[in-house]
Design an enzyme around this catalytic site. Structure first.
Site, PDB file in Angstrom:
ATOM      1  N   ARG A  80     -32.245  13.020 138.386  1.00 41.64           N
ATOM      2  CA  ARG A  80     -33.316  13.987 138.644  1.00 41.64           C
ATOM      3  C   ARG A  80     -33.274  14.468 140.095  1.00 41.64           C
ATOM      4  O   ARG A  80     -33.561  15.628 140.381  1.00 41.64           O
ATOM      5  CB  ARG A  80     -34.666  13.347 138.312  1.00 41.64           C
ATOM      6  CG  ARG A  80     -35.816  14.341 138.301  1.00 41.64           C
ATOM      7  CD  ARG A  80     -37.078  13.734 137.747  1.00 41.64           C
ATOM      8  NE  ARG A  80     -37.586  12.670 138.595  1.00 41.64           N
ATOM      9  CZ  ARG A  80     -38.578  11.842 138.251  1.00 41.64           C
ATOM     10  NH1 ARG A  80     -39.166  11.973 137.063  1.00 41.64           N
ATOM     11  NH2 ARG A  80     -39.001  10.910 139.055  1.00 41.64           N
ATOM     12  N   LYS A 182     -38.770  17.800 141.491  1.00 43.01           N
ATOM     13  CA  LYS A 182     -39.671  17.011 142.345  1.00 43.01           C
ATOM     14  C   LYS A 182     -39.548  17.497 143.783  1.00 43.01           C
ATOM     15  O   LYS A 182     -38.829  16.908 144.588  1.00 43.01           O
ATOM     16  CB  LYS A 182     -39.309  15.529 142.202  1.00 43.01           C
ATOM     17  CG  LYS A 182     -40.526  14.611 142.273  1.00 43.01           C
ATOM     18  CD  LYS A 182     -40.195  13.227 141.766  1.00 43.01           C
ATOM     19  CE  LYS A 182     -41.354  12.289 141.972  1.00 43.01           C
ATOM     20  NZ  LYS A 182     -42.480  12.508 141.069  1.00 43.01           N
ATOM     21  N   GLU A 218     -49.901  19.038 133.058  1.00 45.62           N
ATOM     22  CA  GLU A 218     -49.819  17.827 133.880  1.00 45.62           C
ATOM     23  C   GLU A 218     -51.212  17.329 134.242  1.00 45.62           C
ATOM     24  O   GLU A 218     -52.176  18.087 134.240  1.00 45.62           O
ATOM     25  CB  GLU A 218     -49.058  18.119 135.188  1.00 45.62           C
ATOM     26  CG  GLU A 218     -47.602  18.482 134.978  1.00 45.62           C
ATOM     27  CD  GLU A 218     -46.647  17.434 135.527  1.00 45.62           C
ATOM     28  OE1 GLU A 218     -46.995  16.234 135.626  1.00 45.62           O
ATOM     29  OE2 GLU A 218     -45.520  17.823 135.860  1.00 45.62           O
TER      30      GLU A 218
HETATM   31  C1  LIG Z   1     -43.023  12.151 139.902  1.00 48.03           C
HETATM   32  C2  LIG Z   1     -43.919  12.962 139.027  1.00 48.03           C
HETATM   33  C3  LIG Z   1     -44.328  12.527 137.768  1.00 48.03           C
HETATM   34  C4  LIG Z   1     -43.987  11.158 137.226  1.00 48.03           C
HETATM   35  O1  LIG Z   1     -42.639  10.960 137.036  1.00 48.03           O
HETATM   36  P1  LIG Z   1     -42.074   9.467 136.872  1.00 48.03           P
HETATM   37  O2  LIG Z   1     -40.608   9.639 136.747  1.00 48.03           O
HETATM   38  O3  LIG Z   1     -42.675   8.907 135.652  1.00 48.03           O
HETATM   39  O4  LIG Z   1     -42.492   8.738 138.086  1.00 48.03           O
HETATM   40  C5  LIG Z   1     -45.106  13.372 136.997  1.00 48.03           C
HETATM   41  N1  LIG Z   1     -45.489  14.587 137.448  1.00 48.03           N
HETATM   42  C6  LIG Z   1     -45.124  15.040 138.674  1.00 48.03           C
HETATM   43  C7  LIG Z   1     -45.571  16.373 139.114  1.00 48.03           C
HETATM   44  C8  LIG Z   1     -44.328  14.241 139.492  1.00 48.03           C
HETATM   45  O5  LIG Z   1     -43.966  14.691 140.694  1.00 48.03           O
END
Ligand SMILES: *Cc1c(COP(=O)(O)O)cnc(C)c1O
Length: 340
Positions: A80, A182, A218
C-alpha cells in the site's frame, strides 16, 4: 524492558531511542541508517511542505505470550505504501527495504514493545516525504524515507465500548482523487469536519461517497462495517475509500471463521436500519463499535449505545487473538521477530 505504565498509555507521541532513515537522490536510495536524532533538517522548498507530497503507513508490533514479537500483514502495508507513493509520483520503496526498515526499528527499540497482556502495542509509522530545493508544482528532487515507533495503549481500556458518530456534510476526498491512498492531504481535509463532530460530543464524523452523498464511505480515519439482521458482514466498496488491511482481515475472518456471508458493497444511508451492529475498523483502534449514527435530525442506534454486539466482539477477539499470537492466523498474516 523500560519502565512505563503500559496499562495507561494513550495514543500520543513518545520519543523512542532509534529510528530508520534513508535518502533518495539521483534515482537511488542511499545512506540508510538508524539514528537517535528525531528531527529532520530539510530545505524550505521541500514539496512535502508546500504541496503535500508525502505518504505514510501505520502498523503495529505485538508482544506474544512467549515474548516473541509479531508483525501483522506487513507485506500489505509495504504494497500500500508503494501504491500511495506512485499516486504522488514518489520513488517506490522496495518491499524488502520496507520490511527490513520496520524490523530494524522494532529490534532497536525492543525494550519499548509493551508486554503481553497489557493490550498495548508498538505503533510503527513509516513516512515518505518529497524534499529538496524546489518551488514549482513538480515532484521533489529528493526524498526521505523514515520509520519511527512508539508504544501505544489499548484503544478501549476495560473492553470494547460503542461510541456515536455523526454524518458529515464535508467530503474527505474527491470521487477520483486521493481517497484510496494514505496521504497527509486527506487528513488535513478531515481536521475541520472531525473537530466539528467532536465539539458536538460525537467520536468522529462519517464521510459519505463524495459523488452522490447517499452511501457511507469512511468513519473518521477508519473503514466502516455493518452486520445485517440476516447475519451478513457488509463493508463499503468505493474508489475513494482507503483499503484498510484491518477491514480485509475482518472480511476474511467473518467468512472463514464465523461462517458468515461477507461482502463489499454499497451501504446506503436509507438502508441503515437493516444493520443490527456496526463498527469502524483500522490498525489504531482495531474495532470501534458504533453505538449510533446521527444523520441530520435522525439518530439511528444499532446494537446498543452502551454494549458491544456479539458478532463485533467475536470478530475483535479472533483478530486480536491472531495478532498477539494466541490463535493461528491464515497463512502469511504473521511475521515473527525472535528476540532473546
Ligand atoms: C489507515 C487508514 C485506515 C485503516 O487502515 P488499516 O490498514 O486497517 O490500518 C482507514 N481509513 C483511512 C482513511 C486510513 O488512513
Amino acid at each position: 524492558m523500560v519502565n512505563i505504565d503500559w496499562k495507561n498509555l494513550g495514543f500520543s507521541y513518545i520519543k523512542t531511542p532509534y529510528r530508520y532513515i534513508a535518502r533518495w537522490k539521483d534515482g537511488e536510495w542511499l545512506d540508510s541508517e538508524m539514528t537517535e536524532d528525531n528531527t529532520l533538517h530539510i530545505s524550505e522548498g521541500s514539496p512535502a511542505l508546500h504541496y503535500g507530497q508525502q505518504c505514510f503507513e501505520g502498523l503495529k508490533a505485538y508482544r506474544c505470550k512467549d515474548n516473541t514479537i509479531n508483525l501483522f500483514r506487513i507485506g500489505d502495508n509495504a504494497k500500500r505504501f508503494q501504491t500511495s507513493a506512485q499516486r504522488l509520483m514518489m520513488p517506490l520503496i522496495p518491499e524488502e527495504m520496507f520490511i527490513d526498515a520496520v524490523k530494524q526499528v522494532v529490534d532497536c527499540n525492543e525494550a519499548y514493545v509493551p508486554p503481553y497482556g497489557t493490550g498495548a502495542t508498538l505503533y510503527i509509522r513509516p513516512l515518505l516525504i518529497g524534499v529538496g530545493d524546489s518551488i514549482g508544482v513538480n515532484p521533489a528532487p529528493e526524498y526521505i524515507f523514515t520509520v519511527f515507533c512508539m508504544p501505544v495503549g489499548a484503544y478501549f481500556k476495560g473492553g470494547l465500548k460503542p461510541t456515536n458518530f455523526i454524518v458529515s456534510d464535508y467530503d474527505r476526498a474527491a470521487p477520483e482523487g486521493t481517497g484510496a491512498v494514505k496521504v497527509g492531504g486527506n487528513y488535513a481535509a478531515s481536521l475541520l469536519p472531525g473537530k466539528e463532530a467532536k465539539s458536538r460530543k460525537f467520536s468522529d464524523c462519517i464521510y459519505l461517497d463524495p459523488a452522490t452523498h447517499t452511501k457511507i464511505e469512511e468513519v473518521g480515519a477508519a473503514n466502516f462495517f455493518g452486520i445485517t439482521k440476516d447475519n451478513k458482514f457488509i463493508t463499503p466498496k468505493s474508489p475513494s475509500i482507503l483499503p484498510s488491511i484491518t477491514k480485509y482481515s475482518l472480511l476474511e475472518l467473518a467468512k472463514d471463521r464465523l461462517g458468515m456471508e461477507a461482502i463489499e458493497g454499497d451501504v446506503y444511508l436509507k438502508d441503515l436500519d437493516k444493520f443490527t451492529e456496526a463498527g469502524a475498523c483500522g490498525t489504531a483502534a482495531v474495532i470501534s463499535p458504533i453505538g449510533g449514527i446521527q444523520l441530520k435530525d435522525k439518530f439511528q442506534v444499532f446494537y446498543s449505545e452502551t454494549e458491544v454486539g456479539p458478532v463485533t466482539k467475536r470478530l475483535y477477539d479472533e483478530l486480536t487473538g491472531i495478532q498477539f499470537g494466541d490463535i493461528e492466523g491464515p497463512e502469511g498474516w504473521i511475521m515473527k521477530l525472535i528476540v532473546e
